[in-house]
Design a protein around this motif. Structure first.
Motif, PDB file in Angstrom:
ATOM      1  N   TRP A 134       0.811  -1.217   0.000  1.00 31.48           N
ATOM      2  CA  TRP A 134       0.000   0.000   0.000  1.00 31.48           C
ATOM      3  C   TRP A 134       0.842   1.264   0.000  1.00 31.48           C
ATOM      4  CZ3 TRP A 134      -4.568  -0.857  -1.631  1.00 31.48           C
ATOM      5  CH2 TRP A 134      -5.167  -2.077  -1.375  1.00 31.48           C
ATOM      6  N   ASN A 135       2.157   1.105   0.134  1.00 32.40           N
ATOM      7  CA  ASN A 135       3.041   2.272   0.117  1.00 32.40           C
ATOM      8  C   ASN A 135       3.312   2.702  -1.317  1.00 32.40           C
ATOM      9  OD1 ASN A 135       3.288   2.286   2.907  1.00 32.40           O
ATOM     10  ND2 ASN A 135       5.045   0.913   2.876  1.00 32.40           N
ATOM     11  N   PRO A 136       3.418   4.002  -1.564  1.00 34.12           N
ATOM     12  CA  PRO A 136       3.751   4.466  -2.915  1.00 34.12           C
ATOM     13  C   PRO A 136       5.190   4.119  -3.268  1.00 34.12           C
ATOM     14  CG  PRO A 136       3.644   6.316  -1.394  1.00 34.12           C
ATOM     15  CD  PRO A 136       3.213   5.103  -0.627  1.00 34.12           C
ATOM     16  N   VAL A 137       5.436   3.954  -4.562  1.00 32.86           N
ATOM     17  CA  VAL A 137       6.762   3.618  -5.067  1.00 32.86           C
ATOM     18  C   VAL A 137       7.130   4.511  -6.237  1.00 32.86           C
ATOM     19  CG1 VAL A 137       6.651   1.189  -4.365  1.00 32.86           C
ATOM     20  CG2 VAL A 137       5.862   1.849  -6.652  1.00 32.86           C
ATOM     21  N   TRP A 138       8.424   4.577  -6.532  1.00 36.74           N
ATOM     22  CA  TRP A 138       8.934   5.152  -7.771  1.00 36.74           C
ATOM     23  C   TRP A 138       9.262   3.974  -8.671  1.00 36.74           C
ATOM     24  CZ3 TRP A 138       8.895  10.069  -9.154  1.00 36.74           C
ATOM     25  CH2 TRP A 138       8.976  11.082  -8.192  1.00 36.74           C
ATOM     26  N   VAL A 139       8.835   4.010  -9.910  1.00 40.46           N
ATOM     27  CA  VAL A 139       9.219   3.001 -10.891  1.00 40.46           C
ATOM     28  C   VAL A 139      10.012   3.705 -11.979  1.00 40.46           C
ATOM     29  CG1 VAL A 139       8.401   1.369 -12.623  1.00 40.46           C
ATOM     30  CG2 VAL A 139       7.232   1.525 -10.418  1.00 40.46           C
ATOM     31  N   SER A 140      11.211   3.181 -12.241  1.00 45.17           N
ATOM     32  CA  SER A 140      12.080   3.752 -13.267  1.00 45.17           C
ATOM     33  C   SER A 140      12.340   2.701 -14.334  1.00 45.17           C
ATOM     34  CB  SER A 140      13.414   4.187 -12.654  1.00 45.17           C
ATOM     35  OG  SER A 140      13.221   5.161 -11.667  1.00 45.17           O
ATOM     36  N   GLY A 141      12.223   3.106 -15.589  1.00 44.84           N
ATOM     37  CA  GLY A 141      12.474   2.204 -16.708  1.00 44.84           C
ATOM     38  C   GLY A 141      12.078   2.868 -18.011  1.00 44.84           C
ATOM     39  N   GLN A 142      12.152   2.105 -19.077  1.00 46.59           N
ATOM     40  CA  GLN A 142      11.799   2.629 -20.399  1.00 46.59           C
ATOM     41  C   GLN A 142      10.292   2.507 -20.603  1.00 46.59           C
ATOM     42  OE1 GLN A 142      14.110   1.072 -23.626  1.00 46.59           O
ATOM     43  NE2 GLN A 142      12.824   2.003 -25.166  1.00 46.59           N
ATOM     44  N   LEU A 143       9.651   3.640 -20.861  1.00 49.29           N
ATOM     45  CA  LEU A 143       8.202   3.693 -21.046  1.00 49.29           C
ATOM     46  C   LEU A 143       7.844   3.322 -22.471  1.00 49.29           C
ATOM     47  CD1 LEU A 143       5.528   4.567 -19.567  1.00 49.29           C
ATOM     48  CD2 LEU A 143       5.800   6.736 -20.756  1.00 49.29           C
ATOM     49  N   SER A 144       6.826   2.506 -22.608  1.00 47.34           N
ATOM     50  CA  SER A 144       6.318   2.131 -23.921  1.00 47.34           C
ATOM     51  C   SER A 144       4.859   2.560 -24.010  1.00 47.34           C
ATOM     52  CB  SER A 144       6.429   0.609 -24.107  1.00 47.34           C
ATOM     53  OG  SER A 144       5.787   0.207 -25.290  1.00 47.34           O
ATOM     54  N   ALA A 145       4.543   3.389 -24.985  1.00 46.04           N
ATOM     55  CA  ALA A 145       3.158   3.805 -25.215  1.00 46.04           C
ATOM     56  C   ALA A 145       2.505   2.727 -26.073  1.00 46.04           C
ATOM     57  CB  ALA A 145       3.111   5.168 -25.900  1.00 46.04           C
ATOM     58  N   LYS A 146       2.198   1.609 -25.419  1.00 41.44           N
ATOM     59  CA  LYS A 146       1.683   0.433 -26.110  1.00 41.44           C
ATOM     60  C   LYS A 146       0.465  -0.091 -25.349  1.00 41.44           C
ATOM     61  CE  LYS A 146       3.175  -4.106 -27.687  1.00 41.44           C
ATOM     62  NZ  LYS A 146       4.255  -5.097 -27.628  1.00 41.44           N
ATOM     63  N   PRO A 147      -0.724   0.123 -25.872  1.00 39.89           N
ATOM     64  CA  PRO A 147      -1.929  -0.325 -25.172  1.00 39.89           C
ATOM     65  C   PRO A 147      -1.993  -1.848 -25.028  1.00 39.89           C
ATOM     66  CG  PRO A 147      -2.477   1.169 -26.975  1.00 39.89           C
ATOM     67  CD  PRO A 147      -1.037   0.816 -27.119  1.00 39.89           C
ATOM     68  N   MET A 148      -2.633  -2.276 -23.944  1.00 39.16           N
ATOM     69  CA  MET A 148      -2.890  -3.696 -23.717  1.00 39.16           C
ATOM     70  C   MET A 148      -4.120  -3.823 -22.829  1.00 39.16           C
ATOM     71  SD  MET A 148       0.041  -4.734 -20.874  1.00 39.16           S
ATOM     72  CE  MET A 148      -0.632  -6.319 -20.466  1.00 39.16           C
ATOM     73  N   SER A 149      -4.696  -5.012 -22.809  1.00 38.17           N
ATOM     74  CA  SER A 149      -5.834  -5.283 -21.936  1.00 38.17           C
ATOM     75  C   SER A 149      -5.406  -6.270 -20.863  1.00 38.17           C
ATOM     76  CB  SER A 149      -6.996  -5.877 -22.723  1.00 38.17           C
ATOM     77  OG  SER A 149      -7.557  -4.902 -23.560  1.00 38.17           O
ATOM     78  N   THR A 150      -5.898  -6.048 -19.638  1.00 35.61           N
ATOM     79  CA  THR A 150      -5.660  -6.972 -18.533  1.00 35.61           C
ATOM     80  C   THR A 150      -7.009  -7.380 -17.975  1.00 35.61           C
ATOM     81  OG1 THR A 150      -5.635  -5.333 -16.755  1.00 35.61           O
ATOM     82  CG2 THR A 150      -3.547  -5.680 -17.958  1.00 35.61           C
ATOM     83  N   GLN A 151      -6.998  -8.291 -16.997  1.00 36.23           N
ATOM     84  CA  GLN A 151      -8.261  -8.705 -16.385  1.00 36.23           C
ATOM     85  C   GLN A 151      -8.889  -7.589 -15.557  1.00 36.23           C
ATOM     86  OE1 GLN A 151      -5.229 -10.108 -15.709  1.00 36.23           O
ATOM     87  NE2 GLN A 151      -5.094 -10.742 -13.568  1.00 36.23           N
ATOM     88  N   ILE A 152      -8.092  -6.550 -15.238  1.00 37.11           N
ATOM     89  CA  ILE A 152      -8.615  -5.447 -14.428  1.00 37.11           C
ATOM     90  C   ILE A 152      -9.074  -4.274 -15.285  1.00 37.11           C
ATOM     91  CG2 ILE A 152      -7.982  -3.694 -12.718  1.00 37.11           C
ATOM     92  CD1 ILE A 152      -6.185  -5.719 -11.417  1.00 37.11           C
ATOM     93  N   ALA A 153      -8.264  -3.920 -16.290  1.00 39.50           N
ATOM     94  CA  ALA A 153      -8.577  -2.725 -17.079  1.00 39.50           C
ATOM     95  C   ALA A 153      -7.748  -2.682 -18.353  1.00 39.50           C
ATOM     96  CB  ALA A 153      -8.288  -1.468 -16.248  1.00 39.50           C
TER      97      ALA A 153
END
Length: 169
Positions: A134-153
Motif C-alpha cells: 500500500w506504500n507508494p513507489v517510484w518506478v524507473s524504466g523505459q516507457l512504452s506507449a503500447k496499449p494492452m488489456s488486462t483482467q482489471i482494465a
C-alpha cells in the motif's frame, strides 16, 4: 605565466571536472507525473464520461471517451521515473514480478479503474519484495506507449522496471 593565471586555470579545470562528475551522477531517468501521460491539449475532465453500474458484480463501470485512449507518444521509448501505487498481478514468495502502477491508492480495487492513459503495466526481472504493497513507489524504466488489456482494465503504457524504490514524501 604568473601565479594568478595558473590559479584561474586550475579553478576552471576543477570546476569543469566537478560539473562533469555531477552529470555522471545524475539519474538517467526523467521524472514525470501522471499528467505527462495525457497528451498536450487533452483535458483530464473530458476523459471520463458518466458510466453505468454493473449490478451483477456490484461495480461502477466508467465510460471513457476517445481522449482516454490517447497516449503521449512523445514519451514512447523514453527512460522515465514515475510515482504511483502497486496493484499486484504476479506475486510469488520473492515478491511481485508484475503489477499495475496506478496514480492513487485503491484505484482498480476499491474504485473504478482510471482511464487507459492513466495506467501503466509494470514487469520487473527482480521481484519487488515490499513489506506493504500500500506504500507508494517510484518506478524507473523505459516507457512504452503500447496499449494492452488486462483482467482489471485497459492499459495505455508499459514499463519494464529497472529500478523500484519506496516513494518518500
Amino acid at each position: 605565466m604568473n601565479h594568478s593565471t595558473l590559479s584561474r586555470r586550475a579553478f576552471v579545470a576543477l570546476t569543469a571536472s566537478l560539473l562533469v562528475t555531477g552529470r555522471a551522477d545524475a539519474s538517467p531517468f526523467r521524472e514525470i507525473t501522471w499528467e505527462d501521460l495525457i497528451p498536450t491539449g487533452v483535458p483530464l475532465g473530458e476523459i471520463i464520461g458518466p458510466g453505468e453500474i454493473d449490478e451483477v458484480n456490484d461495480t461502477w463501470n466508467p465510460q471513457f471517451d476517445e481522449n482516454a485512449k490517447k497516449l503521449s507518444t512523445s514519451l514512447d521509448g523514453k527512460a522515465v521515473k514515475l510515482p504511483g501505487y502497486i496493484i499486484p498481478f504476479d506475486v510469488g514468495s520473492e515478491g511481485v514480478s508484475s503489477f499495475m502502477l496506478v496514480p492513487y491508492v485503491g484505484a482498480c480495487i476499491h474504485t473504478p479503474p482510471p482511464p487507459p492513459n492513466q495506467l501503466v503495466f509494470v514487469t520487473t526481472p527482480t521481484p519487488w519484495a515490499s513489506e506493504s504493497l500500500w506504500n507508494p513507489v517510484w518506478v524507473s524504466g523505459q516507457l512504452s506507449a503500447k496499449p494492452m488489456s488486462t483482467q482489471i482494465a485497459d492499459v495505455g503504457y508499459q514499463i519494464t522496471a529497472e529500478l523500484i524504490e519506496v516513494y518518500e514524501w
